[in-house]
Design an enzyme around this catalytic site. Sequence first.
Site, PDB file in Angstrom:
ATOM      1  N   GLU A   1     -13.682  17.295 -24.349  1.00 28.81           N
ATOM      2  CA  GLU A   1     -12.376  17.501 -24.986  1.00 28.81           C
ATOM      3  C   GLU A   1     -12.063  18.934 -24.974  1.00 28.81           C
ATOM      4  O   GLU A   1     -11.035  19.454 -24.945  1.00 28.81           O
ATOM      5  CB  GLU A   1     -12.652  17.201 -26.338  1.00 28.81           C
ATOM      6  CG  GLU A   1     -11.507  17.696 -27.635  1.00 28.81           C
ATOM      7  CD  GLU A   1     -10.153  16.816 -27.191  1.00 28.81           C
ATOM      8  OE1 GLU A   1     -10.079  16.284 -26.453  1.00 28.81           O
ATOM      9  OE2 GLU A   1      -9.201  17.452 -27.822  1.00 28.81           O
TER      10      GLU A   1
ATOM     11  N   ASN B   1      15.305   5.367 -24.271  1.00 29.12           N
ATOM     12  CA  ASN B   1      14.085   5.576 -24.041  1.00 29.12           C
ATOM     13  C   ASN B   1      13.485   4.351 -23.531  1.00 29.12           C
ATOM     14  O   ASN B   1      13.694   3.247 -23.895  1.00 29.12           O
ATOM     15  CB  ASN B   1      13.368   5.708 -25.623  1.00 29.12           C
ATOM     16  CG  ASN B   1      13.700   7.168 -26.233  1.00 29.12           C
ATOM     17  OD1 ASN B   1      14.560   7.850 -25.412  1.00 29.12           O
ATOM     18  ND2 ASN B   1      13.340   7.304 -27.372  1.00 29.12           N
ATOM     19  N   GLY B   2      12.447   4.660 -22.804  1.00 34.74           N
ATOM     20  CA  GLY B   2      11.660   3.430 -22.330  1.00 34.74           C
ATOM     21  C   GLY B   2      11.998   3.277 -20.754  1.00 34.74           C
ATOM     22  O   GLY B   2      12.329   4.270 -19.939  1.00 34.74           O
TER      23      GLY B   2
ATOM     24  N   TRP C   1      11.895  12.484 -20.598  1.00 35.55           N
ATOM     25  CA  TRP C   1      10.850  12.744 -19.858  1.00 35.55           C
ATOM     26  C   TRP C   1      10.847  12.028 -18.640  1.00 35.55           C
ATOM     27  O   TRP C   1      10.724  10.647 -18.755  1.00 35.55           O
ATOM     28  CB  TRP C   1       9.406  12.562 -20.702  1.00 35.55           C
ATOM     29  CG  TRP C   1       8.155  13.091 -19.954  1.00 35.55           C
ATOM     30  CD1 TRP C   1       7.629  14.228 -20.380  1.00 35.55           C
ATOM     31  CD2 TRP C   1       7.234  12.087 -19.436  1.00 35.55           C
ATOM     32  NE1 TRP C   1       6.454  14.255 -19.697  1.00 35.55           N
ATOM     33  CE2 TRP C   1       6.316  13.124 -19.244  1.00 35.55           C
ATOM     34  CE3 TRP C   1       7.028  10.920 -18.911  1.00 35.55           C
ATOM     35  CZ2 TRP C   1       5.073  12.783 -18.507  1.00 35.55           C
ATOM     36  CZ3 TRP C   1       6.192  10.374 -18.188  1.00 35.55           C
ATOM     37  CH2 TRP C   1       5.014  11.445 -18.070  1.00 35.55           C
TER      38      TRP C   1
ATOM     39  N   LYS D   1      -8.581  20.507 -23.587  1.00 42.43           N
ATOM     40  CA  LYS D   1      -7.608  21.204 -24.215  1.00 42.43           C
ATOM     41  C   LYS D   1      -7.195  22.290 -23.344  1.00 42.43           C
ATOM     42  O   LYS D   1      -6.283  22.964 -23.375  1.00 42.43           O
ATOM     43  CB  LYS D   1      -8.530  21.896 -25.548  1.00 42.43           C
ATOM     44  CG  LYS D   1      -8.165  21.726 -26.988  1.00 42.43           C
ATOM     45  CD  LYS D   1      -7.284  20.614 -27.632  1.00 42.43           C
ATOM     46  CE  LYS D   1      -6.674  19.569 -26.863  1.00 42.43           C
ATOM     47  NZ  LYS D   1      -6.758  18.499 -27.235  1.00 42.43           N
TER      48      LYS D   1
ATOM     49  N   HIS E   1     -26.273  17.826  -9.866  1.00 44.18           N
ATOM     50  CA  HIS E   1     -26.213  16.852  -8.854  1.00 44.18           C
ATOM     51  C   HIS E   1     -24.822  16.925  -7.906  1.00 44.18           C
ATOM     52  O   HIS E   1     -24.457  15.874  -7.539  1.00 44.18           O
ATOM     53  CB  HIS E   1     -26.194  15.438  -9.876  1.00 44.18           C
ATOM     54  CG  HIS E   1     -27.677  15.416 -10.428  1.00 44.18           C
ATOM     55  ND1 HIS E   1     -28.653  15.091  -9.605  1.00 44.18           N
ATOM     56  CD2 HIS E   1     -28.030  15.295 -11.688  1.00 44.18           C
ATOM     57  CE1 HIS E   1     -29.787  14.798 -10.381  1.00 44.18           C
ATOM     58  NE2 HIS E   1     -29.146  14.842 -11.867  1.00 44.18           N
TER      59      HIS E   1
ATOM     60  N   CYS F   1      10.381  10.615 -24.338  1.00 43.14           N
ATOM     61  CA  CYS F   1      11.968  10.632 -24.638  1.00 43.14           C
ATOM     62  C   CYS F   1      12.321  10.400 -26.067  1.00 43.14           C
ATOM     63  O   CYS F   1      11.407   9.899 -26.572  1.00 43.14           O
ATOM     64  CB  CYS F   1      12.567   9.652 -23.861  1.00 43.14           C
ATOM     65  SG  CYS F   1      12.370   9.513 -22.010  1.00 43.14           S
TER      66      CYS F   1
ATOM     67  N   ARG G   1       7.586  16.451 -28.687  1.00 36.59           N
ATOM     68  CA  ARG G   1       7.311  15.200 -28.069  1.00 36.59           C
ATOM     69  C   ARG G   1       6.963  15.335 -26.259  1.00 36.59           C
ATOM     70  O   ARG G   1       6.444  14.288 -25.661  1.00 36.59           O
ATOM     71  CB  ARG G   1       8.006  13.974 -28.188  1.00 36.59           C
ATOM     72  CG  ARG G   1       8.153  13.518 -29.555  1.00 36.59           C
ATOM     73  CD  ARG G   1       8.929  12.772 -29.941  1.00 36.59           C
ATOM     74  NE  ARG G   1       8.716  11.233 -29.526  1.00 36.59           N
ATOM     75  CZ  ARG G   1       8.156  10.443 -30.563  1.00 36.59           C
ATOM     76  NH1 ARG G   1       7.975  10.469 -31.583  1.00 36.59           N
ATOM     77  NH2 ARG G   1       7.847   9.106 -29.913  1.00 36.59           N
TER      78      ARG G   1
ATOM     79  N   GLU H   1      -4.971  21.577 -20.299  1.00 39.98           N
ATOM     80  CA  GLU H   1      -3.334  21.114 -20.664  1.00 39.98           C
ATOM     81  C   GLU H   1      -2.526  22.314 -21.236  1.00 39.98           C
ATOM     82  O   GLU H   1      -1.352  22.125 -20.911  1.00 39.98           O
ATOM     83  CB  GLU H   1      -3.583  19.950 -21.741  1.00 39.98           C
ATOM     84  CG  GLU H   1      -3.909  19.995 -23.054  1.00 39.98           C
ATOM     85  CD  GLU H   1      -3.986  18.893 -23.958  1.00 39.98           C
ATOM     86  OE1 GLU H   1      -3.128  17.970 -23.890  1.00 39.98           O
ATOM     87  OE2 GLU H   1      -4.781  18.863 -24.800  1.00 39.98           O
TER      88      GLU H   1
ATOM     89  N   LYS I   1       3.955  14.227 -25.972  1.00 38.01           N
ATOM     90  CA  LYS I   1       3.229  14.062 -27.077  1.00 38.01           C
ATOM     91  C   LYS I   1       2.892  12.529 -27.604  1.00 38.01           C
ATOM     92  O   LYS I   1       1.816  12.124 -27.853  1.00 38.01           O
ATOM     93  CB  LYS I   1       3.937  14.583 -28.458  1.00 38.01           C
ATOM     94  CG  LYS I   1       3.063  14.409 -29.744  1.00 38.01           C
ATOM     95  CD  LYS I   1       1.955  15.440 -29.675  1.00 38.01           C
ATOM     96  CE  LYS I   1       1.009  15.364 -30.873  1.00 38.01           C
ATOM     97  NZ  LYS I   1      -0.301  15.983 -30.672  1.00 38.01           N
TER      98      LYS I   1
HETATM   99  C1  F6R Z   1      -4.298  15.950 -25.572  1.00 38.74           C
HETATM  100  C2  F6R Z   1      -3.482  14.734 -25.996  1.00 38.74           C
HETATM  101  C3  F6R Z   1      -3.678  13.443 -25.136  1.00 38.74           C
HETATM  102  C4  F6R Z   1      -3.458  12.280 -26.305  1.00 38.74           C
HETATM  103  C5  F6R Z   1      -3.406  11.086 -25.465  1.00 38.74           C
HETATM  104  C6  F6R Z   1      -3.394   9.763 -26.455  1.00 38.74           C
HETATM  105  O1  F6R Z   1      -4.259  16.931 -26.349  1.00 38.74           O
HETATM  106  O2  F6R Z   1      -3.159  14.892 -27.120  1.00 38.74           O
HETATM  107  O3  F6R Z   1      -4.551  13.366 -24.533  1.00 38.74           O
HETATM  108  O4  F6R Z   1      -4.764  12.013 -27.166  1.00 38.74           O
HETATM  109  O5  F6R Z   1      -2.316  11.013 -24.918  1.00 38.74           O
HETATM  110  O6  F6R Z   1      -2.394   9.761 -27.380  1.00 38.74           O
HETATM  111  P1  F6R Z   1      -2.537   9.192 -28.730  1.00 38.74           P
HETATM  112  O7  F6R Z   1      -3.574   9.747 -29.539  1.00 38.74           O
HETATM  113  O8  F6R Z   1      -1.184   9.304 -29.319  1.00 38.74           O
HETATM  114  O9  F6R Z   1      -2.661   7.792 -28.436  1.00 38.74           O
END
Ligand code: F6R
Length: 599
Positions: free
Chosen positions: A476, A98-99, A72, A480, A499, A2, A27, A483, A594
């Site tokens: 990773e 927010n929260g 959100w 990527k 396995h 949010c 975000r 998502e 984000k």
């Molecule tokens: C994926 C991504 C998320 C963040 C995760 C932790 O591309 O960005 O998996 O890595 O939400 O976020 P931070 O690094 O801000 O603690």
Amino acid sequence: MCGIVGYIGNEDTKEILLKGLEKLEYRGYDSAGIAVRSEDMNVFKVKGRIANLREAVDESVHATTGIGHTRWATHGEPSETNAHPHQSSTGRFTLVHNGVIENFEELKRDYLEGVNFASETDTEVIVQLIEKFALESGNTLEAFRKTVSLLHGSYALAVLDSENPDEIFVAKNKSPLLVGLGEDFNVVASDSMAMLQVTDQFVELMDEEVVIVKQDNVELQKLDGTTVEREPFTAEIDASDIEKGTYPHFMLKEIDEQPFVMRNIIQEYQDENDDIKLDEDIRKAMSECDRVYIIAAGTSYHAGLIGKEFLEKIAEVPTEVHVASEFSYNFPLLSEKPLFVFISQSGETADLRSVLVETNKLGHPALTLTNVPGSTLSREATYTMHLHAGPEIAVASTKAYTAQMAVLAILAVDTARAKGLTLDFDPMKELGIVSSAMESLCDQKEVFEQIARDYLSTTRNCFFIGRGLDYFVGLEGALKLKEISYIQAEGFAGGELKHGTIALIEDGTPVIALATQEHVNSSIRSNVQEVVTRGANDCIISLEGLDREGDAFVIPNVHSLLTPLVSVLPLQLISYYAALHRDCDVDKPRNLAKSVTVE
Ligand code: F6R
């Protein structure tokens, strides 16, 4: 997650709020709204994007005070009704939040019996409580203070009172909130980026404070009413850093920025004698600890897995890596002198914070690696190392991930040197080579676009395999891809597929394999053969010198420990193009945020 904006001044507040919310779009959110005060309070809310909100806002309303929000969803589905701002029953008070309010049900039961609630949110309880207490005491500030003191959980709040039109009431707990200062106006923002359009001067707010924001004055008070003085700081973000420029997407811009980020990190962590520039206290903490516990989530967790290899192989420091959301409810037996390392791009991730709160209570030292030095995890940890990646706007993390690995490598080398270990590894020189290798990959985007087209245009799933460091990079790569393109993707240790998971391989299943580690080059290639025999469509990305005929792409040679910093770029670019070909919203994938500020 949010986002909050607020403005009180002389300008048309609608446009300032909408532009501010647009800056917070990255975000992640699912609905949005603004409330602007002219003669009456005008509230506009929509499910979906700010573009929809722009259309919903009545252009003819002229107002110079207002608040806005991107939501959100946590409590209650994403909908116009559940979107903020929320209003009290009479419509006198209007609030954005927010929260998460953990005790909202108790508060409803204990104080608000008989009140009709319009939404399913935890937030509405706050605005109803303010109205109830304001009616009882006849004093809005007192009512606001009393409400805030009853709330359990995390919150950043901005409130308008129709009967006090010259003020915005603000408070926070755990969630970030800033007041921005201007000439003849003041603003409120959960992130300075939202209001860089009008000011770069901000005052940070602390928990258990309430703030009265007027056009010409900002008054900070503790909950007991005593005044607090705090100097503003200058937000050192270049407004152009948060613009796409000529790029179609932030993600592509941020992938391209990685060579520059590497050079930036070299500059920031090197002193005039070409030694590593690091806070002496961090150096001491690293030498004194008997074990490092890395705590992180998502992409940052994947950087942590690589960080463990650096710390153990370069600095000989035993290291464990833990997913934050699991660790907070399952503390393992700790060593005698643990050092906690929190890795977080945003510095706001709630899962990490709940671990940090516990480790602080236990008195263990903590180091945060973050891209946002003033963030909660940075403030609350003993030490901070800055990633120097510049603002990362795309939800999918790219440059912050490679920056995390680079900073971890520097930390490992510094620790090794402090321990007197003999090393044949100059991290700055090697990161320079990494930077050039990254540049050469960024110049060959058409290859990755073609790979995405050939392998991922129609597939429903995809596997990434690798051994050693390549396994972690594969994790990773899979994250990527899923998502942003919504293709079901999984990363596996090359030897593990047989396995069980190999049962999923059928004709044409894409398997992307990394082959950058000399000691396991033959084994990973055998693993590729195992899946090819069963119909997989293989795509091997190898390292110069370890390449074989038929490999889809060969990355330039870099130090074997630093290959993850380079081998991830093809995976980032392949994911980007796969998402693009599928018409996905690359920068703002569905359901994601984000900065994940709820547990
Ligand atoms: C994926 C991504 C998320 C963040 C995760 C932790 O591309 O960005 O998996 O890595 O939400 O976020 P931070 O690094 O801000 O603690």
